[in-house]
Design an enzyme around this catalytic site. Structure first.
Site, short mmCIF file in Angstrom:
data_model
loop_
_atom_site.label_atom_id
_atom_site.label_comp_id
_atom_site.label_asym_id
_atom_site.label_seq_id
_atom_site.Cartn_x
_atom_site.Cartn_y
_atom_site.Cartn_z
N MET A 93 -37.33 5.50 22.22
CA MET A 93 -38.08 4.64 23.22
C MET A 93 -39.12 5.53 23.93
SD MET A 93 -35.67 2.92 26.50
CE MET A 93 -34.74 2.02 25.40
N LYS A 121 -55.00 -16.06 24.95
CA LYS A 121 -53.52 -16.18 25.18
C LYS A 121 -52.81 -14.91 25.07
CE LYS A 121 -52.81 -17.28 20.08
NZ LYS A 121 -52.38 -18.10 19.19
N ARG A 128 -46.30 -27.35 12.60
CA ARG A 128 -45.72 -26.94 13.64
C ARG A 128 -46.10 -28.15 14.86
NH1 ARG A 128 -48.10 -20.78 14.31
NH2 ARG A 128 -49.72 -22.00 14.89
N TYR A 155 -33.75 11.31 15.78
CA TYR A 155 -32.41 10.75 15.74
C TYR A 155 -32.14 10.62 14.29
CZ TYR A 155 -32.29 9.24 20.46
OH TYR A 155 -32.10 8.98 21.91
#
Length: 357
Positions: free
Chosen positions: A300, A32, A130, A252
């Site tokens: 980023m 998965k 679940r 930052y």
């Protein structure tokens, strides 16, 4: 190449062999999230060649994407049967892991329409709460033999809550609940152990194990030495190295200030590449056996490391962000998460190279 992800499929196969030998019964592979972010279409054929014949994904879309790579293998959808995707299951021979009475009824109706038994697995909830048939649904299933005659039920299965914590009482409770549930149903092969469950002992070894994370090098025995091989290395190019003076800040919001004259290596990676922001001022990279502390915020596209004590480092060199010297579990510990998230967040911006590390 600025950011490169090296993936060792042979190491994944070796991990599968280790788990299969320990389980001593048939062992599937969970692929998965695109093989935990490492490329299911590259991994599945190698596992098939090694002897794995049954594979699990999370969604029908994942099954469709993988089917061409393993056209004849059993391919199960752990997320159950999505009624609006019934045609997709049929067209791509996807096997639903039925997790409710409604799903079971729908698949039986589909089988009658197709005029043939359809393959399925049945998921029983023994504590995860679940997916899976609950107590009332299980009682109704036990009283109705129709699903077992109308469908080709490959396995009855459940999912362990705390297999990575051997002393957790949930393990014994789930094993007892699963054993009791099986006694109420017609004889069907069982599937119980996930990666960590394989290490819980013989009582958890059934007709099929379903390892996922351990295949990709995540430690299935936290607190003990990792029995699995590292299967990836993520490296990032140093763009610049600059000298900053004592007291000057980096990144930052000036969250880090130099306590000495410091060589700062700026690297082309960031949270857009899956390098988590929570590693700000807490991560590290490896170069030539040396650990370089991450300083300042993860942004980023850029990371900054203290290279003062590694004078040989130059612009253009590559730092190891994740790999044999900085395993996913180690990165996860610094980030306050688990190795699963570290792997599955890896960005597609990295150039991918399949081969030995």
């Amino acid at each position: 190449m600025g950011l490169t992800l090296y993936i060792d499929v042979a190491a994944i196969v070796a991990n599968w062999r280790t788990l299969a030998a320990l389980h001593a019964n048939p062992t599937a592979a969970v692929l998965k999230a695109d093989g935990y972010g490492l490329g299911a279409a590259h991994i599945a054929p190698a596992l098939l060649a090694a002897g794995a014949t049954e594979f699990f994904v999370a969604t029908p879309a994942e099954g469709v994407a993988l089917r061409a790579a393993i056209p004849h293998a059993r391919l199960y959808v752990l997320g159950g049967l999505w009624p609006d995707q019934t045609a997709t299951y049929l067209a791509h021979t996807l096997i639903p892991v039925l997790g409710s009475a409604a799903e079971t009824r729908h698949w039986m109706e589909t089988a009658r329409t197709q005029q043939k038994p359809l393959a399925a697995a049945i998921h029983i909830d023994t504590g995860m709460r679940r997916l899976g048939l609950d107590g009332a649904e299980l009682t109704a299933l036990a009283a109705d033999p129709a699903p077992f005659s109308a469908l080709n039920i490959h396995y009855v299965m459940t999912h362990l809550v705390a297999a990575d914590t051997p002393a957790a009482p949930e393990n014994a409770a789930q094993l007892a609940a699963f054993s009791a549930a099986r006694k109420t149903l017609p004889p069907v092969p069982a599937s119980l152990a996930n990666s960590s469950g394989i290490f819980l002992g013989t009582g958890f070894r059934t007709d099929l194990a379903r390892p996922g994370a351990a295949l990709y090098g995540i430690n299935p025995t936290p607190g003990l030495p990792n029995p699995m091989r590292t299967v990836l290395r993520l490296t990032a190019r140093v763009l610049q190295i600059r000298e900053i003076a004592t007291g000057e800040s980096v990144g930052y919001n000036a969250t880090w200030r130099a306590q000495r004259s410091t060589r700062v290596a700026c690297v082309c990676a960031g949270y857009a590449d899956g390098y988590l922001r929570s590693l700000s001022n807490n991560g590290a990279a490896i170069f030539d056996g040396h650990s370089l502390p991450l300083i300042g915020r993860v942004s980023m596209d850029l990371l900054t490391f203290d290279a003062t004590d590694v004078p040989a480092l130059r612009a253009g060199d590559a730092l190891e962000l994740i790999g044999p010297a900085m395993p996913p579990d180690t990165v996860a510990g610094r980030a306050g998460t688990n190795g699963y998230e570290i792997l599955t967040q890896l960005s597609r911006r990295a150039d991918r190279v399949y081969g030995a590390l």
